[in-house]
Scaffold this active site. Structure first.
Site, PDB file in Angstrom:
ATOM      1  N   GLY A 234       6.778  -2.742   5.678  1.00  0.00           N
ATOM      2  CA  GLY A 234       5.649  -3.415   6.303  1.00  0.00           C
ATOM      3  C   GLY A 234       6.020  -4.217   7.527  1.00  0.00           C
TER       4      GLY A 234
ATOM      5  CG  ASP B 104       1.422  -2.356   8.080  1.00  0.00           C
ATOM      6  OD1 ASP B 104       0.698  -1.361   7.850  1.00  0.00           O
ATOM      7  OD2 ASP B 104       1.042  -3.532   7.955  1.00  0.00           O
TER       8      ASP B 104
ATOM      9  CB  CYS C   8      -6.971  -6.785   3.302  1.00  0.00           C
ATOM     10  SG  CYS C   8      -5.954  -5.444   3.871  1.00  0.00           S
TER      11      CYS C   8
ATOM     12  NE  ARG D 191       2.275  -9.042   7.036  1.00  0.00           N
ATOM     13  CZ  ARG D 191       1.477  -8.027   7.271  1.00  0.00           C
ATOM     14  NH1 ARG D 191       0.306  -8.230   7.870  1.00  0.00           N
ATOM     15  NH2 ARG D 191       1.797  -6.812   6.909  1.00  0.00           N
TER      16      ARG D 191
ATOM     17  CG  ASN E  45      18.442  12.889   1.291  1.00  0.00           C
ATOM     18  OD1 ASN E  45      17.577  13.769   1.161  1.00  0.00           O
ATOM     19  ND2 ASN E  45      19.742  13.120   1.150  1.00  0.00           N
ATOM     20  CB  ILE E  46      16.241   7.471   5.183  1.00  0.00           C
ATOM     21  CG1 ILE E  46      17.598   7.229   4.487  1.00  0.00           C
ATOM     22  CG2 ILE E  46      15.497   6.143   5.379  1.00  0.00           C
ATOM     23  CD1 ILE E  46      18.476   6.236   5.200  1.00  0.00           C
ATOM     24  CE1 TYR E  47      12.836  11.686   2.028  1.00  0.00           C
ATOM     25  CE2 TYR E  47      10.953  12.677   3.170  1.00  0.00           C
ATOM     26  CZ  TYR E  47      12.105  12.803   2.397  1.00  0.00           C
ATOM     27  OH  TYR E  47      12.514  14.038   1.992  1.00  0.00           O
TER      28      TYR E  47
ATOM     29  CB  ALA F 271      -0.941  -0.020   1.202  1.00  0.00           C
ATOM     30  CB  ALA F 272       3.221   2.667   2.474  1.00  0.00           C
TER      31      ALA F 272
END
Lengths: 416, 633, 163
Positions: free
Chosen positions: A106, A281, A42, A126, A275-277, A10-11
């Site tokens: 995640g 989850d 899901c 999972r 610079n790291i995001y 998702a992200a």
């Protein structure tokens, strides 16, 4: 500009899409240890039940990567980050340089230390490969024991039940769905599942999972025995372990990225390392209800965090507005249920309740000083989002408090 | 709903009565809908219907008047559609009243011939009326009763051109003059109904003014037959009310007896059942079933009729459970074995609740049928003695199926004084109205308000009605109540002498001196006729027209078609008539203006629409004050 | 882009819009047929103290229902701006996440079919059926700019106060 995204759910995909919207020239790379195009976790129970195929669990169109000009490195595990030289190390020895990096790895299934739990015929649910494995094993199984009465466990139980297996769910705590619902809601959902013929045991742990005896193995039998703390022994051919998840923070070990239970980020989705995001989850954000930093491993939040990360990575600076960390919607069999925000009433809060378990109907609202803090709807989930908005926006409900529990309460009750 | 916040039902408050809220909670918990929850599910309700501008008469329709369509397909205007719909509502009311009256007249005739268990109870009243009607007073009571019944039946059946005898005999001359000038003196009731229904067919009578006058005609026919004649005949047959004391609310239900509820409007079968439960045979039958006895309770107007006559033919009546809005909640106690439903106001929702318990519903009127109800004991005056026994036996047999574990009777009940009528008031005042008139002249009693009619969830169960009564007495206005409003007042203790404490100083002193409540129980909705008689008597004693009196009428929670006929009658009679729920006329500027303004110049009465009870009372007090000034008191 | 606007004061609660909506989304395309098919309307008319308030999807700029949709069925069309869970690559599974997310309560569960249903602006119809059926002018289908400033402000105020 080279954008690297670790994680293809998702992200991650949402971030890629957002980046491409604002930067048509930059390189976007998505790295994923799974070999599949983005699919919805899901929907794995539905896949298991045979209601969805590998194709229909994809939540992005088939041409998503092509259309957005996203390079994919699937089936490759990112194992380390060199934040000084801005490089990601892959498990196969390759490296990928980045200008901006998003960690959207995640979470993974948490496997409790139980004797015999690593034997064959014991699965998590999972990822898609888990589901494929369970599906295959289910063909030869007659009985299944599901360890864990949370969402994943119960959904797996219902899917396996609908495949014709005899299902027993074992939950260590005294109620099912302990993380998402309160005792009363859980009791209604439990009755609904049991009415179908699924056996549910609560308040009992797993002591040991014993594989088939040597003798049985000789005859190619897969029967297992699940020994409970109470002494009861459940016989089955398949065990599904669904005892929660842990954020995938392993690759941050040498980076100096601040990690609690997940990766701590600020409201621009930035970690403490330039610079790291992080998003989804794996990330820790501030919950609007509690005001505290924590994981919020739910789909809608991952999407929004992915989008916010993308915006900030591409220079469209935007603040992430706090979300409700816990929001869950479920319908195992016939009874839909939604819980948002707090589900157990703290001492300093007020509770408004209609409890009609015999009608599969339950409504609970938790308020503090006429601000809604949480809600549970069981049986009738219509307009739940209106309540979510009240919780999120902290709208005082004094004016329409007497209407709040009524089925007729809706958006118009607020604006009038 | 109410802002009282005093009872535990504050989160689930639908009714002004705590017991009803308790039963509502129980039914909610059982997942059974009631009038309250169904009301919520009906929201929002169609604005075209609410304004009366929906016409469904022909298959071009339905039509409604909207900003883009100012006429129906046939060309009918909003004024026509609204006025025509109003005539149809009024006609329904008149028709229902005439059914009641006809059953009664037939019963009197059968009784006069010795074929029923009833006896002529008030020969004095019979002879008094017979005298006015010009009958030969040398005849026996039975002969006179039969003749009087024939006079009334003839009033129902004569041609529309022949004036109503009852009107000629009982209306004040001043009123007759007004009505004659308007051309609204009605003829035979059935003929009026025929004419009205014919007129309101599509494209026959489309003149809103003529249609409004038709409504007046119909309402006046209602007043002198359905109301005055019915009250008169019921008094003659069942006894004129005498001041008595009874009880009300769900707390009166006895968990150990066979419990029968008399529900509806026509007290004939109920009176026979009260006779039957005294018989040794029935008592024995009930004892054998394990019950302590048999009790008959009242619901709605049948109950009110019985309560009014507790001093005469209904001495063993056990009290009033409630009114229209609470009929489902009575059954929810689980302690009701049989509900005998006569004529109107039995809602289908009762069956859904009855199905959750053991309760049996039985129709006792040939015109009443309800989906799912299989037992019909259609009233026949000549067989009613046997029918009453049959009903009691059914109740006992049903009692045997009662699940005692499901019985849940709320605790509250209230005593209530009942039995007021012109006659009993005269009796209490020593034979003359003068003491009462003196108090009015002195200003201790500022005026009289008739708070009558139905109960309606639109503004909260009995909430508005009770507020209006309390506001009136606080302002020294004597309240006379009838219909469902009476039940509400009984339950909340307003019909006790001690309620005088809530009255203003003037009214309080009068009530204390006479030992009467500030809210007088005049009985059922039909007893609005009794109020009409009282107002006529006061006007007569003062030598003025009713429209000159400091008297107002209020139907704060009016509900159905009979109430429409009553309300228009009150306006025709010259009274300021307050209606709570807005009647479906607002879509027509003409009809609205005529009813709320212009008609005052014609009849002296008009409609006051005000949903806020306190404001409504303020406006009515101003009217009373104006009338007092007009009389120079 | 044209939007459905509501002039609340004009709504009389006749529910004709709900019938027209059901008819448009039925296979028979008429009211009687829609009732037989048991088609659920996608516009609702709520009531506040008896006052009718029509309510339907506003096709938000950043729709929370799209964010919440885990199957990918709920999408906002880039061209038309219509938010819908129909006729997209993925299909709805009835997880009710969108119902949990919509602050207007404009998405309904269709329990028979196990899917969420919502306004699709009649999917390309020139004027949505609800607007066309409205007799009082309470529903309007206009460009945001042509909607009078006063009413826009009113609507915007209501939105910001409660969303």
């Amino acid at each position: 500009m080279q954008y690297v995204i670790i994680g293809n759910s998702a992200a991650g995909t949402q971030a890629a899409e957002t980046i491409r919207k604002y930067d048509s020239a930059g390189n976007i790379v998505i790295i994923s240890d799974e070999p599949h195009a983005a699919y919805s976790r899901c929907l794995l129970p539905d896949y298991l039940a045979g209601e969805r195929s590998e194709k229909t669990i994809l939540f992005k169109s088939a041409n998503f990567y092509g259309r957005n000009n996203v390079a994919t490195m699937f089936g490759k595990k990112a194992v380390d980050i060199d934040s000084e030289n801005q490089k990601v190390y892959l498990g196969d020895g390759h490296t990928v340089s980045y200008d901006k990096l998003l960690i959207a790895t995640g979470s993974s299934a948490f496997v409790p230390p139980i004797k015999g739990i690593d034997e064959s015929g014991i699965f998590n649910l999972r990822n898609l490969d888990d589901a494929v494995g369970i599906k295959e094993a289910a063909k030869k199984a007659r009985r299944v024991v599901v360890v864990g009465g949370g969402f994943v466990g119960l959904e797996a139980a219902y899917s396996l039940y609908s495949l014709g297996l005899e299902v027993t769910v074992v939950e260590r705590l005294s109620q099912i769905v302990p993380g998402q619902f309160d005792v009363k809601a859980a009791a209604i959902l439990r009755n609904d599942m049991q009415a179908e013929g699924i056996r549910i045991i609560t308040g009992d742990g797993i002591k040991e999972i014993a594989g088939p005896s040597l003798w049985n193995r000789l005859f190619n039998k897969t029967g297992k025995g699940v020994l409970l703390d109470s002494g009861e022994r459940l016989k089955c051919e398949l065990v599904v372990v669904a005892t929660g998840t842990r954020a995938n923070v392993g690759l941050t070990d040498k980076t100096g990225i601040k990690v609690n239970r997940g990766i701590e980020i600020n409201e621009y989705m930035e970690t403490n390392v330039p610079n790291i995001y992080a998003a989804g989850d794996v990330a820790e954000t501030v919950d609007v209800v509690s005001g505290e930093l924590g994981l919020s491993p739910i789909w809608p939040n991952a999407i929004v965090q992915g989008r916010m990360a993308g915006l900030n990575m591409v220079g469209q600076t935007r603040k992430y507005s706090k979300m409700i960390g816990m929001q869950n919607s479920v319908e195992f069999r016939n009874v839909p249920a939604i819980a948002i925000g707090l589900t157990r009433t703290p001492d300093d809060c007020e509770e408004m309740v209609i409890h009609r378990p015999h009608l599969n109907y339950y409504r609970k609202l938790i308020l503090k000083d006429d601000i809604l803090k949480g809600m549970i709807f069981v049986g009738d989930i219509r307009r739940a989002g209106v309540y979510a908005a009240l919780i999120k926006k902290k709208v005082p409900v004094t004016k329409f408090k007497q209407q709040l529990l009524k089925e007729s309460f809706g958006y118009s009750s607020i604006i009038s | 709903m109410s802002d009282c916040k005093t009872c535990p039902s504050v989160d689930n408050c639908y009714s002004a009565h705590e017991t009803v809220n308790q039963m509502q909670e129980r039914l909610d918990d059982m997942g059974v809908d009631t009038v309250f929850t169904r009301y919520e599910k009906q929201q929002p309700q169609c604005g075209f219907g609410m304004q009366g501008v929906c016409c469904q008469l022909c298959s071009h329709g339905p039509c409604r008047i909207t900003p883009k369509a100012s006429k129906g397909i046939c060309g009918a205007s909003a004024d026509t559609i609204v006025a025509r719909n109003l005539v149809r509502l009024t006609t329904h009311g008149v028709a229902a009243y005439s059914h009641h009256l006809e059953e009664l007249a037939k019963t009197i005739k059968a009784t006069a011939n010795g074929k029923t268990p009833y006896k002529i109870q008030d020969e004095g009243k019979l002879r008094e009326i017979a005298k006015v009607a010009g009958l030969d007073l040398n005849k026996t009571a039975n002969e006179l009763a039969e003749q009087l019944a024939d006079v009334i039946l003839s009033d129902l059946r004569k041609d529309s051109g022949e004036p109503l005898a009852m009107l000629e005999l009982f209306a004040p001359e001043t009123r007759k003059k007004v009505w004659r000038e308007l051309g609204v003196i009605p003829g035979g009731v059935h003929s009026e109904i025929r004419d009205a229904l014919t007129k309101t067919m599509s494209n026959i009578n489309t003149d809103p003014i003529d249609l409004l006058l038709t409504s007046l005609r119909l309402s006046i026919a209602t007043g002198y037959t359905g109301l005055v004649a019915t009250v008169t005949l019921q008094d003659i047959l069942l006894g004129t009310p005498e001041v008595t004391e009874s009880e009300a609310d769900l707390g009166i239900i006895d968990p150990d007896t066979v419990n029968i509820v008399a529900h509806g409007h026509v007290p004939l079968v109920a009176t026979a059942v009260l006779g039957a439960i005294e018989s040794d045979e029935m008592i024995k039958y009930a004892k054998e079933a394990g019950a302590n006895g048999i009790k008959v309770y009242g619901s709605m107007c049948t109950g009110q009729e019985l309560m009014q006559r507790k001093g005469t033919t209904a001495s063993n009546y056990s009290g009033q459970l409630g009114n229209w809005l609470s009929q489902e909640h009575h059954i929810a106690t689980g302690a009701i074995d049989l509900v005998m439903m006569d004529m109107n106001c039995s809602i289908p929702g009762m069956k859904s609740v009855a199905d959750k318990f053991h309760t049996k519903l039985v129709s006792v009127d040939r015109i009443l049928r309800m989906e799912g109800v299989k037992d019909n004991v259609d009233y026949d005056p000549e067989k009613v003695e046997e029918q009453a026994k049959e009903l009691v036996k059914m109740a006992v047999d049903t009692y045997k199926k009662r699940d005692k574990g499901k019985v849940q009777i709320p605790g509250h009940k209230s005593a209530a004084v009942a039995g007021f009528s012109v006659e009993s008031i005269l009796g209490a005042l020593g034979g003359s109205l003068d003491p009462l008139l003196d108090e009015i002249k002195k200003g201790n009693i500022k005026g009289i308000a008739a708070v009558v009619g139905c109960t309606n969830n639109r503004n909260g169960h009995d909430d508005k009605g009770l507020t209006i009564m309390k506001e009136f007495i606080k302002n020294d206005v004597l309240v006379i109540a009838a219909g469902c409003m009476s039940s509400g007042a009984e339950i909340e203790g307003l019909m006790l002498p001690s309620a005088a404490d809530q009255a203003g100083d003037g009214l309080k002193a009068v009530c204390n001196a006479l030992g009467v409540p500030p809210v007088l129980n005049f009985g059922s909705c039909v007893d609005i006729g009794r109020i009409g008689a009282a107002v006529t008597a006061i006007a007569g004693a003062l030598g003025v027209d009713p429209s000159q009196l400091p008297v107002v009428a209020s139907a704060p929670e009016y509900l159905e078609q009979k109430a429409i006929a009553d309300g228009i009658f009150a306006v025709s009679f010259g009274l300021l008539t307050h209606l709570g729920p807005v009647p479906p006329v607002t879509g027509s500027p003409l009809v609205t203006k005529v009813l709320t303004e212009d008609i005052e110049g014609l009849t002296g009465g008009k409609v006051l629409v005000e949903e806020d009870p306190v404001k409504a009372v303020e406006k009515m007090l101003a009217h009373i004050e104006k009338k007092r000034q007009g009389l120079g008191i | 882009m044209k939007q459905i606007f509501v002039d609340i004061d004009k709504c009389t609660g006749c529910l004709t819009c709900t019938l027209a909506c059901a008819a448009e989304h039925s296979s028979s395309k008429d009211i009687v047929g829609a009732m037989l098919e048991k088609v659920q309307p996608r516009i609702s008319v709520e009531a506040v103290n008896g006052k009718a308030v029509p309510l339907m999807c506003r096709h938000c700029e950043e729709p929370t229902c799209v964010d919440a949709c885990m199957t990918g069925a709920m999408q906002k069309d880039k061209e038309t701006g219509i938010v819908s869970n129909e006729n997209n690559d993925q299909s709805c599974i009835g997880c009710w996440m969108c119902i949990m997310a919509c602050p207007y309560g404009a998405i309904q569960p269709n329990e028979e079919e196990g899917i969420a249903i919502k306004c699709d602006k009649c999917n390309g119809r020139e004027v949505p059926a609800c607007v066309e059926s409205c007799h009082t002018g309470a529903l309007l289908y206009v460009d945001g700019k042509t909607f009078t400033q006063e009413k826009l402000t009113k609507t915007a105020k209501a939105l910001t106060e409660a969303s």
